[in-house]
Design an enzyme around this catalytic site. Sequence first.
Site, short mmCIF file in Angstrom:
data_model
loop_
_atom_site.label_atom_id
_atom_site.label_comp_id
_atom_site.label_asym_id
_atom_site.label_seq_id
_atom_site.Cartn_x
_atom_site.Cartn_y
_atom_site.Cartn_z
N LYS A 75 -16.26 73.13 35.55
CA LYS A 75 -14.90 72.76 35.93
C LYS A 75 -14.90 71.92 37.20
O LYS A 75 -15.95 71.60 37.77
CB LYS A 75 -14.04 74.02 36.09
CG LYS A 75 -13.91 74.82 34.80
CD LYS A 75 -13.27 74.02 33.68
CE LYS A 75 -11.79 73.79 33.89
NZ LYS A 75 -11.14 73.11 32.75
N HIS A 93 -11.73 65.65 33.15
CA HIS A 93 -10.30 65.46 32.87
C HIS A 93 -9.77 64.25 33.64
O HIS A 93 -8.78 64.33 34.36
CB HIS A 93 -9.51 66.72 33.24
CG HIS A 93 -9.99 67.95 32.53
ND1 HIS A 93 -9.93 68.09 31.16
CD2 HIS A 93 -10.58 69.08 33.01
CE1 HIS A 93 -10.44 69.28 30.82
NE2 HIS A 93 -10.84 69.89 31.91
#
Length: 347
Positions: A75, A93
Amino acid sequence: MVHLWLRAEERPDEARVGLTPEGAAELVARGFRVTVEESAERALHFQPYLEAGCAPAAAGSWRSAPREAIVFGLKELAEEETPLVHRHILFGHAYKGQPAGRRLLSRLRAGGGALYDLESLTDAEGRRVAAFGYWAGYTGAAVALKAWAAQARGELCGPLHVHPSRDALLAELAEEMGDVLRPDALIIGARGRTGRGAADLLAEMRVPALLWDQEETAGGGPFPEVLAHEVFLNCVLAGPGTPVFVPSDAATMPRRLRVIGDIACDPAADFSPIRVNDRATSWAAPARRLEDAPVLDVVAVDNLPALLPVEASRDFAAQLLPHLATLDRIDAGVWARARAAFDEHAP
């Protein structure tokens, strides 16, 4: 020699890891140098990594790692302003207009680093080679049912926590739902990995589900069937051309819909199919109340597989390991395609 630096996750509530001790041993046997940061949160214990031949490092010390090291995590990194000089493997992302992603790309450009986004690791046909999709669907469906059960009690879904096993999650969910009638559900994206995980969880909890995929949504909408089910689960990774499943005014429309589980969870993307919500929710507050009468909650947690970190980590790591083993050829294959995606978005 490839130097792979497995960093500690810097996001709270994240115990997953993308490389197991057994996988690390295979890389070491191939001649890789593997450094593993200590982590109090990681679901897999630290000592087996050392026994596999990995070098230990303090959490967060990747910042001063040798420049040639490839830093691997799952992450996002902590929000900082410092330039990033290393090559990073993670879920960035960053390619759909997300604000945090733009900041990550800016830091990489400033430092001369690079992103090998795990979402961009694809085979020659464009299919992702490793994903947490199944466990995202499984846990996402579970949290959506938790939100539905909380509504039945007149409450908003409370905080989430890590579960030691799938059986522990199912036992907790069964207790929360009790013996009352089950809701009906609609899954869009049901044939993908995420959709299959969601469907399996619903089946285990005896929740009837209508399973949709590309054929049912090819017309582009609107889709009144979404509003006609009590629970809707979005399992579609959005991209240009993805239709809108839940319009921005859905909360005030006539509906049976009570819970939206945005499992794909990209609410800040320019083409999110869930237009009624524009932000992620959190482990501390997984459900956001959109409307009180009749009630409508949305669940949009973006690291759902971390609820089952052992199962999710071992599954993902097994998918990824054959590709990590080719990092000595980082300019070819899946890594070259991931680098091309970075170069396109961060020229």
